[in-house]
Scaffold this motif. Sequence first.
Motif, PDB file in Angstrom:
ATOM      1  N   ARG A  91      -8.117   4.385  -5.336  1.00  0.00           N
ATOM      2  CA  ARG A  91      -7.253   2.960  -4.358  1.00  0.00           C
ATOM      3  C   ARG A  91      -7.873   2.456  -3.417  1.00  0.00           C
ATOM      4  O   ARG A  91      -7.777   1.306  -3.068  1.00  0.00           O
ATOM      5  CB  ARG A  91      -6.225   4.166  -3.316  1.00  0.00           C
ATOM      6  CG  ARG A  91      -5.629   4.525  -4.960  1.00  0.00           C
ATOM      7  CD  ARG A  91      -4.727   3.500  -5.900  1.00  0.00           C
ATOM      8  NE  ARG A  91      -3.220   3.159  -6.645  1.00  0.00           N
ATOM      9  CZ  ARG A  91      -2.288   3.400  -7.837  1.00  0.00           C
ATOM     10  NH1 ARG A  91      -2.797   1.692  -7.782  1.00  0.00           N
ATOM     11  NH2 ARG A  91      -1.892   3.595  -7.580  1.00  0.00           N
ATOM     12  N   LEU A  92      -8.856   3.150  -2.207  1.00  0.00           N
ATOM     13  CA  LEU A  92      -9.456   2.318  -1.023  1.00  0.00           C
ATOM     14  C   LEU A  92     -10.327   1.892  -1.283  1.00  0.00           C
ATOM     15  O   LEU A  92     -10.249   0.293  -1.065  1.00  0.00           O
ATOM     16  CB  LEU A  92      -9.824   3.578   0.080  1.00  0.00           C
ATOM     17  CG  LEU A  92      -8.447   4.116   0.748  1.00  0.00           C
ATOM     18  CD1 LEU A  92      -9.878   5.140   2.160  1.00  0.00           C
ATOM     19  CD2 LEU A  92      -8.367   3.343   1.601  1.00  0.00           C
ATOM     20  N   LEU A  93     -11.602   1.745  -3.089  1.00  0.00           N
ATOM     21  CA  LEU A  93     -12.336   1.494  -3.258  1.00  0.00           C
ATOM     22  C   LEU A  93     -12.198   0.221  -4.157  1.00  0.00           C
ATOM     23  O   LEU A  93     -12.776  -0.726  -3.996  1.00  0.00           O
ATOM     24  CB  LEU A  93     -13.050   2.664  -3.700  1.00  0.00           C
ATOM     25  CG  LEU A  93     -13.863   3.363  -2.530  1.00  0.00           C
ATOM     26  CD1 LEU A  93     -14.757   4.446  -3.112  1.00  0.00           C
ATOM     27  CD2 LEU A  93     -15.019   3.365  -1.711  1.00  0.00           C
ATOM     28  N   ASN A 188      -0.104  11.925   2.726  1.00  0.00           N
ATOM     29  CA  ASN A 188       0.207  10.808   1.755  1.00  0.00           C
ATOM     30  C   ASN A 188       1.962  11.709   1.085  1.00  0.00           C
ATOM     31  O   ASN A 188       1.762  12.961   1.012  1.00  0.00           O
ATOM     32  CB  ASN A 188      -0.765  11.716   1.218  1.00  0.00           C
ATOM     33  CG  ASN A 188      -0.958  10.586  -0.420  1.00  0.00           C
ATOM     34  OD1 ASN A 188      -0.365   9.763  -0.728  1.00  0.00           O
ATOM     35  ND2 ASN A 188      -2.096  11.310  -1.164  1.00  0.00           N
ATOM     36  N   LYS A 189       1.951  11.227  -0.185  1.00  0.00           N
ATOM     37  CA  LYS A 189       2.615  11.060  -1.227  1.00  0.00           C
ATOM     38  C   LYS A 189       4.414  11.219  -0.947  1.00  0.00           C
ATOM     39  O   LYS A 189       5.155  12.211  -1.413  1.00  0.00           O
ATOM     40  CB  LYS A 189       2.842  12.997  -1.953  1.00  0.00           C
ATOM     41  CG  LYS A 189       1.421  13.459  -1.972  1.00  0.00           C
ATOM     42  CD  LYS A 189       1.384  14.726  -3.291  1.00  0.00           C
ATOM     43  CE  LYS A 189      -0.128  15.419  -3.543  1.00  0.00           C
ATOM     44  NZ  LYS A 189       0.334  15.814  -4.068  1.00  0.00           N
ATOM     45  N   GLN A 190       4.173   9.733  -0.052  1.00  0.00           N
ATOM     46  CA  GLN A 190       5.357   9.517   0.890  1.00  0.00           C
ATOM     47  C   GLN A 190       6.108   8.914  -0.638  1.00  0.00           C
ATOM     48  O   GLN A 190       7.583   8.364   0.148  1.00  0.00           O
ATOM     49  CB  GLN A 190       5.276   8.623   1.715  1.00  0.00           C
ATOM     50  CG  GLN A 190       4.472   8.999   2.653  1.00  0.00           C
ATOM     51  CD  GLN A 190       5.774  10.006   3.876  1.00  0.00           C
ATOM     52  OE1 GLN A 190       6.820   9.537   3.765  1.00  0.00           O
ATOM     53  NE2 GLN A 190       4.999  11.207   4.234  1.00  0.00           N
ATOM     54  N   ASP A 191       5.591   8.586  -1.778  1.00  0.00           N
ATOM     55  CA  ASP A 191       6.822   8.599  -2.109  1.00  0.00           C
ATOM     56  C   ASP A 191       7.579   9.517  -3.402  1.00  0.00           C
ATOM     57  O   ASP A 191       8.440   9.691  -3.518  1.00  0.00           O
ATOM     58  CB  ASP A 191       6.214   7.292  -4.102  1.00  0.00           C
ATOM     59  CG  ASP A 191       4.966   9.147  -4.312  1.00  0.00           C
ATOM     60  OD1 ASP A 191       3.664   9.045  -4.183  1.00  0.00           O
ATOM     61  OD2 ASP A 191       5.471   9.205  -6.070  1.00  0.00           O
ATOM     62  N   ILE A 192       6.916  10.668  -2.981  1.00  0.00           N
ATOM     63  CA  ILE A 192       8.445  12.045  -2.926  1.00  0.00           C
ATOM     64  C   ILE A 192       9.300  12.080  -2.327  1.00  0.00           C
ATOM     65  O   ILE A 192       9.434  11.658  -1.482  1.00  0.00           O
ATOM     66  CB  ILE A 192       7.954  12.846  -4.249  1.00  0.00           C
ATOM     67  CG1 ILE A 192       6.044  12.632  -4.720  1.00  0.00           C
ATOM     68  CG2 ILE A 192       8.369  14.495  -4.043  1.00  0.00           C
ATOM     69  CD1 ILE A 192       5.478  14.057  -4.438  1.00  0.00           C
ATOM     70  N   ALA A 256      -0.901   7.734  -2.088  1.00  0.00           N
ATOM     71  CA  ALA A 256      -1.758   6.982  -3.152  1.00  0.00           C
ATOM     72  C   ALA A 256      -1.363   6.604  -4.652  1.00  0.00           C
ATOM     73  O   ALA A 256      -1.889   6.166  -5.323  1.00  0.00           O
ATOM     74  CB  ALA A 256      -2.700   8.182  -3.123  1.00  0.00           C
ATOM     75  N   ARG A 257      -0.901   7.045  -5.424  1.00  0.00           N
ATOM     76  CA  ARG A 257       0.138   7.098  -6.424  1.00  0.00           C
ATOM     77  C   ARG A 257       0.877   6.115  -6.217  1.00  0.00           C
ATOM     78  O   ARG A 257       0.772   5.253  -7.402  1.00  0.00           O
ATOM     79  CB  ARG A 257       0.967   8.622  -7.221  1.00  0.00           C
ATOM     80  CG  ARG A 257       1.853   8.684  -7.927  1.00  0.00           C
ATOM     81  CD  ARG A 257       2.226   9.124  -8.256  1.00  0.00           C
ATOM     82  NE  ARG A 257       3.092   8.709  -9.815  1.00  0.00           N
ATOM     83  CZ  ARG A 257       2.119   9.292 -11.083  1.00  0.00           C
ATOM     84  NH1 ARG A 257       1.582   9.636 -11.055  1.00  0.00           N
ATOM     85  NH2 ARG A 257       3.254   9.461 -11.756  1.00  0.00           N
ATOM     86  N   ALA A 266      -1.045   1.758  -5.251  1.00  0.00           N
ATOM     87  CA  ALA A 266      -1.138   1.855  -3.964  1.00  0.00           C
ATOM     88  C   ALA A 266      -0.520   2.020  -2.705  1.00  0.00           C
ATOM     89  O   ALA A 266       0.234   1.097  -2.448  1.00  0.00           O
ATOM     90  CB  ALA A 266      -2.248   2.964  -3.335  1.00  0.00           C
ATOM     91  N   ASP A 267       0.712   2.735  -1.583  1.00  0.00           N
ATOM     92  CA  ASP A 267       1.653   2.334  -0.769  1.00  0.00           C
ATOM     93  C   ASP A 267       0.087   2.661   0.686  1.00  0.00           C
ATOM     94  O   ASP A 267       0.889   3.979   1.194  1.00  0.00           O
ATOM     95  CB  ASP A 267       2.969   2.818  -0.382  1.00  0.00           C
ATOM     96  CG  ASP A 267       3.898   2.678  -1.515  1.00  0.00           C
ATOM     97  OD1 ASP A 267       3.291   1.436  -1.953  1.00  0.00           O
ATOM     98  OD2 ASP A 267       4.380   3.124  -2.299  1.00  0.00           O
ATOM     99  N   ILE A 268      -0.611   2.198   1.015  1.00  0.00           N
ATOM    100  CA  ILE A 268      -1.728   2.600   1.636  1.00  0.00           C
ATOM    101  C   ILE A 268      -1.382   1.568   2.630  1.00  0.00           C
ATOM    102  O   ILE A 268      -3.425   1.985   3.344  1.00  0.00           O
ATOM    103  CB  ILE A 268      -3.009   3.113   0.979  1.00  0.00           C
ATOM    104  CG1 ILE A 268      -3.863   1.953   0.341  1.00  0.00           C
ATOM    105  CG2 ILE A 268      -3.047   4.212   0.524  1.00  0.00           C
ATOM    106  CD1 ILE A 268      -5.333   2.054  -0.072  1.00  0.00           C
ATOM    107  N   GLU A 269      -0.930   0.209   3.055  1.00  0.00           N
ATOM    108  CA  GLU A 269      -1.600  -0.223   3.544  1.00  0.00           C
ATOM    109  C   GLU A 269      -1.892   0.390   5.440  1.00  0.00           C
ATOM    110  O   GLU A 269      -2.730   0.145   6.090  1.00  0.00           O
ATOM    111  CB  GLU A 269      -0.272  -1.526   4.159  1.00  0.00           C
ATOM    112  CG  GLU A 269      -0.255  -1.985   2.806  1.00  0.00           C
ATOM    113  CD  GLU A 269       0.639  -1.608   1.918  1.00  0.00           C
ATOM    114  OE1 GLU A 269       1.342  -0.239   1.828  1.00  0.00           O
ATOM    115  OE2 GLU A 269       0.749  -1.935   0.730  1.00  0.00           O
TER     116      GLU A 269
END
Length: 278
Positions: A91-93, A188-192, A256-257, A266-269
């Motif tokens: 996701r970063l790349l 990570n995995k804050q969508d869960i 990341a998902r 992704a929610d990686i801001e």
Amino acid sequence: TGQMEAESTGGNLGEKVDVEAAGNPLEPYIASLRQQLKEQDPVFLIGVVVALAAVVITIVFLKYFLSSKTVRSAVLLVGLCDSGKTLLFSRLLSGKFKRTQTSITDSSAPYKAKNDKGNTWTVIDLPGHDSLRSQYLEKFKLAARAIVFVVDSAIFQKQVRDVAEFLYILLTDTVISRNAPALLVACNKQDITMAKSAKLIQQQLEKELNTLRVTRSAALSSQDGSVGGTVYLGKKGKDFEFSQLPMKVEFLECSARGSKGEEGGADIENLEKSLAKL
């Protein structure tokens, strides 16, 4: 005729001397310096030599120190197996979702930070398996500008002990403690739905690391009275807190998902903002 030859020879010799003198104009000064050195006290000469040696050693040390600072341009992604490191790497790349499997070797690629300077770091995804972690950490820790420690927030409660033990190894390493790379704990995995917050994860890890510090220190002392090449975690006489560490530590939430699944972003801001500050 003999007289003319002698004069000719004498003239040639004179010219030769003049040429040699002209060719080495420093010779008089060198001779004078030699004479002065002969007349000097040996103790004084030894002092001069020692002073010069100190200057040379200082220059070499500064060159090594400065160069070692400049080569630390790696961002290490570390964490337990299945914490989401490899998807986060993708996701970063590229920003794209990619199906992943457990890594058994490292992967690296250049990453351009989202800032005005456009800094470029080498992001390296390290295997999370417990039999491989130490080997790859040893390989790349000297180059680390930052360490992104990825935590599976959804099952953190079950893994808190294992996460703390891996963190303890990282934080008590002499090289990491000396170089003090930024530590970004990516929850990570804050969508869960069952995911724990970054604040709660930080509090529980501080408690667990405090307990580990007591048991590890006691075990090492009972063995040989030394600390086995590791540094003491935090401050003696105080309960452990991440604020006591020599490096900058930040806990942040990400996914990341992503909340929209494979098709969404992704929610990686938060992580990208922290990497932009390195």
